[in-house]
Design a protein around this motif. Structure first.
Motif, mmCIF file in Angstrom:
data_model
loop_
_atom_site.group_PDB
_atom_site.id
_atom_site.type_symbol
_atom_site.label_atom_id
_atom_site.label_comp_id
_atom_site.label_asym_id
_atom_site.label_seq_id
_atom_site.Cartn_x
_atom_site.Cartn_y
_atom_site.Cartn_z
ATOM 1 N N GLY A 174 0.813 -1.208 0.000
ATOM 2 C CA GLY A 174 0.000 0.000 0.000
ATOM 3 C C GLY A 174 0.845 1.256 0.000
ATOM 4 N N ASN A 175 0.264 2.326 -0.509
ATOM 5 C CA ASN A 175 0.901 3.635 -0.524
ATOM 6 C C ASN A 175 0.211 4.545 0.471
ATOM 7 N N ALA A 176 1.002 5.242 1.253
ATOM 8 C CA ALA A 176 0.479 6.201 2.232
ATOM 9 C C ALA A 176 0.962 7.599 1.879
ATOM 10 N N GLU A 177 0.087 8.563 2.095
ATOM 11 C CA GLU A 177 0.449 9.964 1.852
ATOM 12 C C GLU A 177 -0.097 10.797 3.011
ATOM 13 N N ASN A 178 0.819 11.262 3.837
ATOM 14 C CA ASN A 178 0.453 12.026 5.043
ATOM 15 C C ASN A 178 -0.476 11.206 5.943
ATOM 16 N N ARG A 179 -0.104 9.951 6.164
ATOM 17 C CA ARG A 179 -0.860 9.087 7.076
ATOM 18 C C ARG A 179 -0.513 9.454 8.519
ATOM 19 N N ALA A 180 -1.517 9.913 9.258
ATOM 20 C CA ALA A 180 -1.275 10.414 10.609
ATOM 21 C C ALA A 180 -1.167 9.278 11.608
ATOM 22 N N ASP A 181 -0.379 9.517 12.647
ATOM 23 C CA ASP A 181 -0.263 8.590 13.769
ATOM 24 C C ASP A 181 -1.396 8.880 14.734
ATOM 25 N N SER A 182 -2.177 7.857 15.085
ATOM 26 C CA SER A 182 -3.338 8.093 15.951
ATOM 27 C C SER A 182 -2.929 8.558 17.336
ATOM 28 N N ALA A 183 -1.741 8.151 17.803
ATOM 29 C CA ALA A 183 -1.286 8.560 19.125
ATOM 30 C C ALA A 183 -0.763 9.991 19.130
ATOM 31 N N ASP A 184 -0.307 10.468 17.977
ATOM 32 C CA ASP A 184 0.224 11.828 17.876
ATOM 33 C C ASP A 184 -0.023 12.300 16.445
ATOM 34 N N ILE A 185 -1.151 12.980 16.229
ATOM 35 C CA ILE A 185 -1.566 13.336 14.877
ATOM 36 C C ILE A 185 -0.662 14.378 14.242
ATOM 37 N N THR A 186 0.282 14.934 15.012
ATOM 38 C CA THR A 186 1.238 15.870 14.418
ATOM 39 C C THR A 186 2.354 15.136 13.670
ATOM 40 N N THR A 187 2.376 13.819 13.736
ATOM 41 C CA THR A 187 3.353 13.010 13.005
ATOM 42 C C THR A 187 2.643 12.256 11.896
ATOM 43 N N ASN A 188 3.198 12.309 10.685
ATOM 44 C CA ASN A 188 2.591 11.564 9.590
ATOM 45 C C ASN A 188 3.661 10.903 8.741
ATOM 46 N N PHE A 189 3.229 9.897 8.004
ATOM 47 C CA PHE A 189 4.129 9.077 7.187
ATOM 48 C C PHE A 189 3.708 9.163 5.737
ATOM 49 N N THR A 190 4.684 9.314 4.851
ATOM 50 C CA THR A 190 4.472 9.252 3.411
ATOM 51 C C THR A 190 5.465 8.256 2.836
ATOM 52 N N GLY A 191 4.953 7.256 2.150
ATOM 53 C CA GLY A 191 5.840 6.247 1.589
ATOM 54 C C GLY A 191 5.089 4.974 1.258
ATOM 55 N N ARG A 192 5.812 3.886 1.238
ATOM 56 C CA ARG A 192 5.254 2.595 0.838
ATOM 57 C C ARG A 192 5.372 1.599 1.987
ATOM 58 N N SER A 193 4.319 0.786 2.135
ATOM 59 C CA SER A 193 4.271 -0.217 3.193
ATOM 60 C C SER A 193 4.043 -1.582 2.566
ATOM 61 N N ASN A 194 4.899 -2.545 2.903
ATOM 62 C CA ASN A 194 4.777 -3.925 2.422
ATOM 63 C C ASN A 194 4.672 -4.857 3.619
ATOM 64 N N LEU A 195 3.638 -5.658 3.643
ATOM 65 C CA LEU A 195 3.392 -6.563 4.761
ATOM 66 C C LEU A 195 3.181 -7.981 4.234
ATOM 67 N N THR A 196 3.906 -8.938 4.816
ATOM 68 C CA THR A 196 3.751 -10.351 4.472
ATOM 69 C C THR A 196 3.298 -11.118 5.715
ATOM 70 N N ILE A 197 2.320 -12.012 5.536
ATOM 71 C CA ILE A 197 1.734 -12.758 6.653
ATOM 72 C C ILE A 197 1.765 -14.243 6.338
ATOM 73 N N LEU A 198 2.239 -15.019 7.288
ATOM 74 C CA LEU A 198 2.151 -16.477 7.233
ATOM 75 C C LEU A 198 1.242 -16.928 8.362
ATOM 76 N N ASP A 199 0.171 -17.638 8.043
ATOM 77 C CA ASP A 199 -0.782 -18.059 9.075
ATOM 78 C C ASP A 199 -1.046 -19.545 8.985
ATOM 79 N N THR A 200 -1.455 -20.106 10.109
ATOM 80 C CA THR A 200 -1.826 -21.518 10.160
ATOM 81 C C THR A 200 -2.873 -21.734 11.232
ATOM 82 N N VAL A 201 -3.749 -22.702 11.011
ATOM 83 C CA VAL A 201 -4.779 -23.034 11.986
ATOM 84 C C VAL A 201 -5.029 -24.538 11.933
ATOM 85 N N TYR A 202 -5.298 -25.103 13.111
ATOM 86 C CA TYR A 202 -5.650 -26.524 13.229
ATOM 87 C C TYR A 202 -6.880 -26.625 14.115
#
Length: 453
Positions: A279-307
């Motif tokens: 995903g791409n973020a543009e001025n994504r604010a931090d909920s704990a401190d809305i005066t801080t924001n992030f602009t850039g790219r986020s890559n997340l990989t998930i490995l899951d298992t269930v029995y």
């Protein structure tokens, strides 16, 4: 061909006979007999003419072509819509409330992570959670619809999900379009009332803002194999954490996932999954401190298992479920801290990982007990981690935020549940300990559809 002339003659004879049978002592004369024969002959001719006429009409009707159907001005779909039973959806209302006690009142900040919206802890004391109104029905033979509306305790209605599923695509394909919870990971697609614990695992809280839901389209394919093999991808607006911010006019996020599953011995089943979110973020604010924001790219990989296991496949008496998910996220971009217009920016490279593992055992009808362990780690680099700001918090790679949780719950039926949970939370800076106690109730009014495996 059977002809009822004999019947007619018999009836005539019966009608005529009493006139002569009344006096057995006087036999009929030859004149009387001749008159009877003439009357019977007349009746026979009359009935034969009528039978011949009926046979001709029947033959003409059988030879004629069938009549053309009468055109109906109302199409079938519209006609069925006029029926009172044409729209008969499943409607349910989910209510939940919580009592929460925290031994640590410091802000819910996790070192090395910017948090999304609504990732704070449940309010202390008694509180009403979101009330969910769900509506589900088949639109027709090709489409199925689902909507889940959330009513906030302070007022206001939000749309959690509202989407259309296809029902009849060929070759194992299916399409979902609208707003929906993503199928990445294992727990993400489940609504909060179906979770086994009061709160989301730490990896979900920090890397997905508790739960990833967005507007878009999903395509899935299930292979025609003995083992479950499912492949899918989603294209979304990218309005949800870890994307988000400004300029959402194009597709700003996409996902891909693969699931493989099958049976394991008597009463057992399993599934493993691999997912990726970009995903791409543009001025994504931090909920704990809305005066801080992030602009850039986020890559997340998930490995899951269930029995899952239940004796002879019947989970009503006893059953056991074990699940685990491992998250790895890499973010690249810039962080801006701008409380008063004098922006402090820093190049940011984030590497974060974490997992949770849990097991829930129903040891007797209606009663379950479970344990969960959460663990996080961050390895972030910032060029300018300004002291005393959230930039410094992001650069804090010390320690490993973690949490231990245990719960027991009682379900009087499939529509009601009471839960007691204790958590020892060490996810704050310096791993300050917070002992948390939760009492929760969940009630379902109406028929709610079953959740996925």
């Amino acid at each position: 061909m059977f002809k009822p002339t004999l019947v007619a003659l018999g009836v005539a004879a019966m009608l005529s006979a009493p006139a002569y049978a009344a006096d057995n002592s006087t036999p009929p004369s030859s004149k009387d007999l001749e008159q009877i024969r003439q009357e019977m002959q007349q009746l026979k001719q009359s009935y034969e003419q009528r039978l011949q006429s009926l046979e001709q009409r029947l033959q003409a009707a059988e030879a004629a072509p069938p009549p053309a159907p009468v055109a109906d001005a109302t199409p079938p779909a519209a006609a069925s819509a006029q029926s009172g039973n044409a729209f008969n959806p499943k409607i349910s209302l989910i209510m939940n409330g919580t009592y929460a006690h925290f031994s640590n009142n410091t802000p819910a900040v996790v070192p090395g992570y910017l948090l999304g919206d609504e990732t704070g802890f449940t309010e202390a004391g008694l509180s009403l959670g979101e009330t969910e109104l769900a509506i589900e029905a088949n639109v027709d033979d090709k489409f199925h619809g689902w909507a889940a509306l959330s009513v906030a305790p302070e007022g206001g209605i939000g749309v959690e999900e509202a989407y259309i599923n296809t029902l009849a695509l060929p070759a194992g394909f299916a399409v979902k379009m609208g707003r929906f919870f993503s199928d990445i990971g294992y727990q993400n697609h489940q609504h909060a009332h179906a979770w086994d614990f009061v709160d989301a695992p730490l990896v979900y809280r920090t890397m997905l803002g508790n739960q990833l839901g967005d507007d878009g389209v999903q395509v899935r394919w299930i292979a025609p194999t003995d083992l479950l093999l499912e492949l899918g991808s989603e294209l979304t607006r990218g309005d949800a954490f870890p994307s988000g911010g400004d300029n959402r006019s194009n597709i700003k996020a996409w996902t891909a996932f693969a699931h493989l599953g099958g049976d394991a011995g008597e009463g057992g089943s399993w599934r493993v999954g691999l997912s990726h979110l970009r995903g791409n973020a543009e001025n994504r604010a931090d909920s704990a401190d809305i005066t801080t924001n992030f602009t850039g790219r986020s890559n997340l990989t998930i490995l899951d298992t269930v029995y899952k296991w239940a004796p002879q496949g019947n989970p009503s008496v006893t059953n056991f479920v074990a699940q685990a998910e491992f998250f790895y996220r890499k973010e690249n971009g810039s962080l801006v801290y701008d409380p008063d217009g004098s922006a402090n920016s820093s190049n940011y490279n984030g590497n974060q990982r974490g997992f949770y593992v849990q097991g829930v055992y129903q040891f007797m009808p209606r009663w379950r007990a479970g344990v969960r362990y959460d663990w996080l780690s961050a390895d972030n680099t910032l060029d300018n981690p300004v002291a005393g700001t959230s930039l410094e918090t992001m650069a804090d790679n010390s320690g490993h935020p973690q949490r231990y949780s245990a719960m027991v719950d009682f379900s009087n039926s499939e529509f009601s549940r009471f839960r007691l949970q204790f958590s020892r939370d060490q996810s704050r800076p310096n791993q300050d300990v917070d002992n948390q106690v939760f009492l929760q109730y969940i009630f379902s009014l109406g028929s709610h559809p079953a959740h996925q495996f």
